[in-house]
Enzyme design. Structure first.
Site, PDB file in Angstrom:
ATOM      1  N   ASP A 266      -2.594  62.330  73.974  1.00 58.97           N
ATOM      2  CA  ASP A 266      -3.338  61.077  73.378  1.00 58.97           C
ATOM      3  C   ASP A 266      -3.148  61.114  71.743  1.00 58.97           C
ATOM      4  O   ASP A 266      -3.816  61.072  71.811  1.00 58.97           O
ATOM      5  CB  ASP A 266      -4.542  61.176  74.145  1.00 58.97           C
ATOM      6  CG  ASP A 266      -4.479  60.959  75.651  1.00 58.97           C
ATOM      7  OD1 ASP A 266      -3.626  59.778  76.061  1.00 58.97           O
ATOM      8  OD2 ASP A 266      -5.933  60.984  76.481  1.00 58.97           O
TER       9      ASP A 266
ATOM     10  N   LYS B 299       1.881  59.028  70.918  1.00 55.05           N
ATOM     11  CA  LYS B 299       3.052  58.799  71.038  1.00 55.05           C
ATOM     12  C   LYS B 299       3.630  57.738  71.250  1.00 55.05           C
ATOM     13  O   LYS B 299       4.186  57.421  70.248  1.00 55.05           O
ATOM     14  CB  LYS B 299       3.240  59.811  72.121  1.00 55.05           C
ATOM     15  CG  LYS B 299       2.723  61.234  71.487  1.00 55.05           C
ATOM     16  CD  LYS B 299       3.686  62.684  73.415  1.00 55.05           C
ATOM     17  CE  LYS B 299       2.097  61.418  74.218  1.00 55.05           C
ATOM     18  NZ  LYS B 299       0.504  62.086  74.346  1.00 55.05           N
TER      19      LYS B 299
ATOM     20  N   GLN C   6       2.284  63.155  78.401  1.00 54.13           N
ATOM     21  CA  GLN C   6       1.303  64.468  77.681  1.00 54.13           C
ATOM     22  C   GLN C   6       1.051  64.936  76.527  1.00 54.13           C
ATOM     23  O   GLN C   6       1.742  64.806  75.128  1.00 54.13           O
ATOM     24  CB  GLN C   6       1.770  65.693  79.043  1.00 54.13           C
ATOM     25  CG  GLN C   6       0.664  64.849  80.089  1.00 54.13           C
ATOM     26  CD  GLN C   6       2.388  64.202  80.961  1.00 54.13           C
ATOM     27  OE1 GLN C   6       2.736  64.468  81.223  1.00 54.13           O
ATOM     28  NE2 GLN C   6       1.514  63.009  81.509  1.00 54.13           N
TER      29      GLN C   6
ATOM     30  N   GLY D 185      -0.945  57.713  79.198  1.00 48.33           N
ATOM     31  CA  GLY D 185      -1.452  55.945  79.031  1.00 48.33           C
ATOM     32  C   GLY D 185      -0.725  55.878  77.339  1.00 48.33           C
ATOM     33  O   GLY D 185      -1.634  56.457  76.795  1.00 48.33           O
TER      34      GLY D 185
END
Ligand code: GDP
Ligand code: IMO
Ligand code: MG
Length: 429
Positions: free
Chosen positions: A14, A17, A214, A41
């Site tokens: 998070d 990216k 990730q 996400g």
């Protein structure tokens, strides 16, 4: 040869990216996801619209060709949902035939557990991959022998599934076969050889971006085990899994201005105070996949130094600087345990305490001021912000090529950033 880029999260995910991949995608021909699954996400805010993608590479928002590599665990339903969220998408999509399918039983078996997973079935699917007999790849899904394969896999899993309260294996098998067939008919045309497509694109001089999911500290090998994900999140893993030449790529780490972490696991600089709460609130630190609150921490140069080393970062982008504006903060420069200190990120973090360096501060700014800073370039950033950025660069001996000041695509300082942050590295040597 065109310069290709790989984007890697430098902390526990998070980091922004999605925003950076979308920004760079303007000059790319292909954007490929190389790891993870819809546990990710990635948020893109552009042209007045927010899009959250979970499995489709962020380049899809700019209509680029996209690929999904063999180390990705794909839930076909999540892929089809993502496709709906980028309407009128006309690019090519290639899902590698070796990519693993997240099956309904993977979701049943992933209950979050003591690791606090995203419950997207990633761990159970990775266990099946390691078994080599119970895995279902995209190649299996579209094969004429799928029915046979599914039957064999469910036979092997029968005991485990019965333990979850399942009564009729026959009904369960029929239902999975029916939905899988539906998915197969929709993904058949997309299934191919992602590594070969990307290799050929690079040979033709096309530009490729590899998008990590990730962060480095969640890597199955190098991360804070056991509190990690089930795939390789680091640059070396991406090249190995796609079969691409690392020499064709520049490695860009995405270092959020402060780390966050979702789920369980050690977090040395975690802030359990008012500052942590303000960062969480101002940074909207709630998971893009699960909606869970993300814990926020003080910047951690020890973790970043480790991340820079294991990924060989050529450059970093520092995101979410706006969130730290108007807040006094510091950064961990080393760790201490029982009188011993280290600048190297320990594998077992228990007992290690961060040792903080100097204090940083810069005033809040408006969106209009951020836009002006983007136009004028790095030297127009507030002095306190530059001091922090240059200390990050010096701590990890890596220049900064982008400074993000907002979720919006265009509010990113690129002009002069590399040149200016390289200068402070030169006089360090
Ligand atoms: P990813 O998983 O690394 O792609 O990151 P996520 O999208 O899960 O989380 C990053 C969040 O921060 C998203 O809501 C982004 O819109 C937002 N974001 C990215 N860059 C910035 C920034 O510079 N400032 C602020 N305030 N938000 C940002
Ligand atoms: P992006 O790409 C943040 C975390 C989970 C959990 C651990 C294992 O958006 O940065 P898993 O479901 O993978 O088995 O969960 O990993 N995790 C993430 N945390 N961002 C992510 O992705 C994550 N993907 C997995 O919270 O702690
Ligand atoms: Mg995310």
């Amino acid at each position: 040869m065109a310069e290709n880029t790989i984007i890697i999260g430098a902390y526990w995910g998070d980091e922004g990216k999605g925003k950076i991949v979308d920004l760079l995608a303007a000059d790319a021909d292909w954007v490929a996801r190389f790891n993870g699954g819809d546990n990710a996400g990635h948020t893109i805010v552009a042209e007045g619209k927010k899009t959250i993608l979970h499995i489709l590479p962020s380049g899809a928002v700019q209509g680029k060709n996209v690929a999904i590599g063999p180390d990705v665990f794909v839930n076909p339903e999540a892929l089809l949902k993502d496709l709906q969220s980028v309407k009128d998408y006309k690019g090519r999509i290639v899902v590698d035939e070796r990519a693993h399918v997240i099956m309904p039983y993977h979701l049943t078996l992933d209950d979050g557990g003591k690791l606090g997973t995203t419950k997207r079935g990633i761990g159970p699917a990775a266990e099946d991959r390691a078994s080599r007999t119970r895995d279902i790849t995209f190649s299996d899904l579209i094969s004429e022998k799928f029915k046979e394969k599914l039957h064999g896999v469910l036979k092997e899993k029968e005991l485990m599934l019965r333990n979850t309260g399942l009564n009729s294996m026959a009904d369960y098998e029929n239902e999975i076969y029916r939905t899988s067939n539906e998915y197969a008919s929709r993904v058949r045309q997309l299934t191919g050889n992602a590594g070969l497509e990307l290799h050929n694109a690079i040979q033709r001089g096309e530009k490729v971006i590899l998008e990590g999911a990730q962060g480095a500290l969640l890597d199955i090998v190098h991360g804070t085990r056991p509190y990690v994900t089930s795939s390789n999140t680091t640059a070396g893993g991406a090249f190995a899994n796609l079969g691409l030449n690392p020499r064709h790529f520049k490695v860009v780490g995405i270092a959020k201005a402060y780390p966050t972490r979702v789920g369980e696991g050690p977090f040395p600089t975690e802030l359990k105070n008012e500052l942590g709460r303000r960062i969480q609130e101002d940074g909207h630190e709630f998971g893009a996949t699960t909606g869970r609150p993300r814990k926020a921490g003080m910047p951690d140069f020890v973790a970043l130094r480790y991340s820079a080393r294991i990924n060989s970062f050529d450059e970093i982008a520092v995101t979410k600087l706006d969130v730290l504006a108007g807040k006094e903060f510091t950064a961990a420069v080393k760790y201490e345990k029982g009188g011993e200190t280290t600048e190297n990120f320990p594998f077992r973090l228990e007992g290690w305490q961060p040792v903080y360096g100097k204090t940083y501060y810069f005033e809040s700014f408006t969106e209009a001021e951020a836009e002006r800073m983007c136009k004028e370039g790095y030297t127009s950033l507030p002095e306190g912000m530059r001091e922090y950025l240059e200390d990050v660069a010096a701590a990890i001996k890596t220049p900064i090529s982008m400074v993000s000041l907002s979720p919006k695509r265009e509010i990113t300082v690129v002009k002069d950033a590399l040149e200016e942050t390289r200068k402070c590295l030169t006089w360090l040597m």
